[in-house]
Motif scaffolding. Structure first.
Motif, PDB file in Angstrom:
ATOM      1  N   PHE A  74       2.142  -9.604   6.580  1.00 53.56           N
ATOM      2  CA  PHE A  74       3.036  -8.941   5.629  1.00 53.56           C
ATOM      3  C   PHE A  74       2.393  -8.859   4.246  1.00 53.56           C
ATOM      4  CE2 PHE A  74       6.444  -8.547   2.574  1.00 53.56           C
ATOM      5  CZ  PHE A  74       7.322  -7.656   3.176  1.00 53.56           C
ATOM      6  N   ARG A  75       1.609  -9.866   3.905  1.00 54.82           N
ATOM      7  CA  ARG A  75       0.966  -9.892   2.587  1.00 54.82           C
ATOM      8  C   ARG A  75      -0.378  -9.151   2.588  1.00 54.82           C
ATOM      9  NH1 ARG A  75       2.699 -15.414   2.965  1.00 54.82           N
ATOM     10  NH2 ARG A  75       0.550 -16.048   3.383  1.00 54.82           N
ATOM     11  N   SER A  76      -0.707  -8.553   3.721  1.00 52.23           N
ATOM     12  CA  SER A  76      -1.966  -7.811   3.828  1.00 52.23           C
ATOM     13  C   SER A  76      -1.743  -6.332   3.496  1.00 52.23           C
ATOM     14  CB  SER A  76      -2.541  -7.945   5.242  1.00 52.23           C
ATOM     15  OG  SER A  76      -2.786  -9.305   5.557  1.00 52.23           O
ATOM     16  N   ASN A  77      -2.848  -5.615   3.389  1.00 53.74           N
ATOM     17  CA  ASN A  77      -2.789  -4.202   3.007  1.00 53.74           C
ATOM     18  C   ASN A  77      -3.371  -3.321   4.106  1.00 53.74           C
ATOM     19  OD1 ASN A  77      -1.862  -4.949   0.342  1.00 53.74           O
ATOM     20  ND2 ASN A  77      -3.981  -5.526  -0.114  1.00 53.74           N
ATOM     21  N   ILE A  78      -2.992  -2.056   4.077  1.00 52.06           N
ATOM     22  CA  ILE A  78      -3.453  -1.064   5.053  1.00 52.06           C
ATOM     23  C   ILE A  78      -4.179   0.043   4.308  1.00 52.06           C
ATOM     24  CG2 ILE A  78      -2.699   0.679   6.714  1.00 52.06           C
ATOM     25  CD1 ILE A  78      -0.328  -1.170   7.383  1.00 52.06           C
ATOM     26  N   THR A  79      -5.357   0.403   4.799  1.00 52.10           N
ATOM     27  CA  THR A  79      -6.173   1.412   4.127  1.00 52.10           C
ATOM     28  C   THR A  79      -6.178   2.720   4.921  1.00 52.10           C
ATOM     29  OG1 THR A  79      -7.615  -0.292   3.171  1.00 52.10           O
ATOM     30  CG2 THR A  79      -8.456   1.975   3.228  1.00 52.10           C
TER      31      THR A  79
ATOM     32  N   PRO B 274      -5.623   9.913  10.235  1.00 53.79           N
ATOM     33  CA  PRO B 274      -5.863   8.637   9.556  1.00 53.79           C
ATOM     34  C   PRO B 274      -4.645   7.713   9.520  1.00 53.79           C
ATOM     35  CG  PRO B 274      -6.500  10.529   8.186  1.00 53.79           C
ATOM     36  CD  PRO B 274      -5.648  11.043   9.289  1.00 53.79           C
ATOM     37  N   ILE B 275      -3.498   8.228   9.956  1.00 50.47           N
ATOM     38  CA  ILE B 275      -2.235   7.499   9.846  1.00 50.47           C
ATOM     39  C   ILE B 275      -1.876   6.752  11.117  1.00 50.47           C
ATOM     40  CG2 ILE B 275       0.271   7.786   9.545  1.00 50.47           C
ATOM     41  CD1 ILE B 275      -1.197   8.290   6.984  1.00 50.47           C
ATOM     42  N   ILE B 276      -2.156   7.359  12.274  1.00 55.18           N
ATOM     43  CA  ILE B 276      -1.482   6.964  13.500  1.00 55.18           C
ATOM     44  C   ILE B 276      -1.882   5.584  14.031  1.00 55.18           C
ATOM     45  CG2 ILE B 276      -3.092   8.232  14.982  1.00 55.18           C
ATOM     46  CD1 ILE B 276       0.697   7.714  15.483  1.00 55.18           C
ATOM     47  N   LEU B 277      -3.180   5.245  14.048  1.00 52.38           N
ATOM     48  CA  LEU B 277      -3.563   3.942  14.598  1.00 52.38           C
ATOM     49  C   LEU B 277      -2.988   2.808  13.755  1.00 52.38           C
ATOM     50  CD1 LEU B 277      -4.999   2.347  16.764  1.00 52.38           C
ATOM     51  CD2 LEU B 277      -7.084   2.430  15.394  1.00 52.38           C
ATOM     52  N   HIS B 278      -2.979   2.981  12.438  1.00 54.96           N
ATOM     53  CA  HIS B 278      -2.342   1.975  11.576  1.00 54.96           C
ATOM     54  C   HIS B 278      -0.861   1.840  11.925  1.00 54.96           C
ATOM     55  CE1 HIS B 278      -5.840   1.348   9.177  1.00 54.96           C
ATOM     56  NE2 HIS B 278      -5.849   2.557   8.657  1.00 54.96           N
TER      57      HIS B 278
ATOM     58  N   PHE C 113       3.657   0.417  -4.277  1.00 56.92           N
ATOM     59  CA  PHE C 113       3.033  -0.095  -3.063  1.00 56.92           C
ATOM     60  C   PHE C 113       1.548   0.251  -2.970  1.00 56.92           C
ATOM     61  CE2 PHE C 113       7.518   0.372  -1.350  1.00 56.92           C
ATOM     62  CZ  PHE C 113       7.781  -0.986  -1.396  1.00 56.92           C
ATOM     63  N   VAL C 114       1.047   1.052  -3.885  1.00 57.74           N
ATOM     64  CA  VAL C 114      -0.369   1.427  -3.867  1.00 57.74           C
ATOM     65  C   VAL C 114      -1.193   0.302  -4.501  1.00 57.74           C
ATOM     66  CG1 VAL C 114      -2.101   3.074  -4.657  1.00 57.74           C
ATOM     67  CG2 VAL C 114       0.168   3.885  -3.960  1.00 57.74           C
ATOM     68  N   VAL C 115      -2.059  -0.298  -3.720  1.00 63.73           N
ATOM     69  CA  VAL C 115      -2.880  -1.416  -4.178  1.00 63.73           C
ATOM     70  C   VAL C 115      -4.173  -0.918  -4.811  1.00 63.73           C
ATOM     71  CG1 VAL C 115      -4.122  -3.504  -3.456  1.00 63.73           C
ATOM     72  CG2 VAL C 115      -1.927  -2.904  -2.388  1.00 63.73           C
ATOM     73  N   ASP C 116      -4.751   0.112  -4.197  1.00 72.45           N
ATOM     74  CA  ASP C 116      -6.019   0.662  -4.689  1.00 72.45           C
ATOM     75  C   ASP C 116      -6.170   2.073  -4.127  1.00 72.45           C
ATOM     76  OD1 ASP C 116      -8.441   0.863  -5.955  1.00 72.45           O
ATOM     77  OD2 ASP C 116      -9.538  -0.399  -4.537  1.00 72.45           O
ATOM     78  N   LYS C 117      -6.991   2.868  -4.768  1.00 75.41           N
ATOM     79  CA  LYS C 117      -7.225   4.226  -4.283  1.00 75.41           C
ATOM     80  C   LYS C 117      -8.503   4.773  -4.898  1.00 75.41           C
ATOM     81  CE  LYS C 117      -4.306   6.133  -7.957  1.00 75.41           C
ATOM     82  NZ  LYS C 117      -3.100   6.884  -8.310  1.00 75.41           N
ATOM     83  N   VAL C 118      -9.177   5.630  -4.163  1.00 73.39           N
ATOM     84  CA  VAL C 118     -10.314   6.395  -4.661  1.00 73.39           C
ATOM     85  C   VAL C 118     -10.082   7.833  -4.222  1.00 73.39           C
ATOM     86  CG1 VAL C 118     -12.787   6.822  -4.470  1.00 73.39           C
ATOM     87  CG2 VAL C 118     -11.937   4.477  -4.655  1.00 73.39           C
TER      88      VAL C 118
ATOM     89  N   LYS D 193      -5.128   2.473  -0.374  1.00 74.79           N
ATOM     90  CA  LYS D 193      -4.771   1.168   0.169  1.00 74.79           C
ATOM     91  C   LYS D 193      -3.333   0.841  -0.244  1.00 74.79           C
ATOM     92  CE  LYS D 193      -7.890  -2.008   0.222  1.00 74.79           C
ATOM     93  NZ  LYS D 193      -8.845  -3.080  -0.161  1.00 74.79           N
ATOM     94  N   ILE D 194      -2.470   0.547   0.741  1.00 79.05           N
ATOM     95  CA  ILE D 194      -1.067   0.287   0.421  1.00 79.05           C
ATOM     96  C   ILE D 194      -0.590  -0.994   1.108  1.00 79.05           C
ATOM     97  CG2 ILE D 194      -0.588   2.735   0.134  1.00 79.05           C
ATOM     98  CD1 ILE D 194       0.729   2.796   2.809  1.00 79.05           C
ATOM     99  N   GLN D 195       0.510  -1.531   0.604  1.00 82.73           N
ATOM    100  CA  GLN D 195       1.076  -2.764   1.132  1.00 82.73           C
ATOM    101  C   GLN D 195       1.719  -2.522   2.502  1.00 82.73           C
ATOM    102  OE1 GLN D 195       3.753  -4.517  -1.732  1.00 82.73           O
ATOM    103  NE2 GLN D 195       2.304  -4.233  -3.415  1.00 82.73           N
TER     104      GLN D 195
END
Length: 296
Positions: A185-190, A271-275, A217-222, A228-230
């Motif tokens: 839960f405290r991890s992020n998904i890219t 890029p969405i589905i496997l996550h 919820f956005v942790v990082d982005k390029v 990268k989101i929560q």
């Protein structure tokens, strides 16, 4: 009803020991779900006589590919207190809510097969159908197995919002309250935009993704590379993408995706589905682990 898909168990097929972990010995929907999400099973398309080797271990976060498939592959997903005999006993006794788990199994097979065939939009549809189907039942199944009545009642109250705003919101609060202290839960998904095959679409889809994610919820982005989101934010994204893509009410036209924006929907969902499958599998596995501990 004609069944298109059948499950083939590649683990110790000639071994009669631990037969309740073997899908061909134990036609249990909850066992099949576990074997599907752990990537330890094969699926046969009986119409086309095609066999799919399911090796994506979506119980791991993030998803890992199983290089070997055996009893140890399954056992390693649990803590050291769980033995192979415990798993065998659990899947022998886990017979409640059979109709409910059977419906998940069918949708999950179709979701995974569509993903394997690179039909990512179709896979997303089945993924969302599963989330919608379990959004109310899974929290109730989970809390029904708790020992303390007062704690169960309190948890149930906390899952309902004051405005009784629907099953998906109910499910979200269940995830938030039940798993907020877990590592996943405290991890992020890219979201990796390099997975998009058409270079010209990366910038457009980057903006479309970003527009549908709450900024908090956005942790990082390029730009045009990744977002990268929560963990809980990813759930919100799945719901938002479904609403904006599959709804087309005229009154909310400006909020929905225009068909000209998604020239290649499969590229958008790729890029969405496997996550998403990984996210769902983690939650399903938590329910299985909790159930196992109660039986053990």
């Amino acid at each position: 009803m004609i069944s298109r898909y059948s499950i083939i168990d590649p683990v110790a097929r000639n071994n009669t020991k631990y037969k309740y972990i073997k899908t061909e010995e134990n036609p249990s929907p909850i066992l099949n779900i576990f074997r599907l999400i752990s990537g330890t099973i094969n699926i046969k398309d009986t119409f086309f006589n095609k066999i799919y080797k399911i090796r994506d271990n979506n119980v791991k976060f993030p998803t890992e590919e199983n290089l070997n498939v055996n009893y140890k592959t399954m056992l390693d997903l649990f803590d050291d207190s769980i033995k192979i005999t415990d798993l065998n006993n659990y899947f022998f006794k886990a017979r409640s809510n059979r109709k409910f788990y059977k419906s998940i199994e069918v949708e999950l097979i179709k979701c995974i097969i569509a993903y394997k065939d690179k039909n990512f939009t179709e896979s997303f549809i089945y993924l969302y159908r599963i989330i919608e189907g379990i959004s109310y039942s899974v929290p109730l199944i989970f809390i029904s197995k708790k020992d303390e009545y007062n704690k169960t009642y309190h948890d149930l109250q906390s899952y309902f919002g004051k405005d009784k705003d629907g099953e998906l919101a109910f499910f979200r609060r269940f995830i938030l309250e039940t798993f907020k202290d877990e590592d996943f839960f405290r991890s992020n998904i890219t979201i990796n935009l390099d997975m998009i095959d058409i270079e010209e679409l990366k910038s457009e889809y980057y903006e479309l993704y970003l527009k549908r994610i709450q900024e908090k919820f956005v942790v990082d982005k390029v730009e045009n590379s990744f977002i990268k989101i929560q963990f809980i934010g990813y759930y919100d994204l799945l719901i938002e993408l479904r609403n904006r893509f599959f709804h087309n009410l005229k009154g909310t036209w400006s909020e929905n995706f225009d068909s000209t924006e998604l020239i290649f929907p499969d590229q958008f969902f790729k890029p969405i589905i496997l996550h998403g499958i990984n996210w769902l599998s983690i939650i399903l596995f938590e329910i299985i682990k909790f159930d196992l501990q109660k039986i053990k």
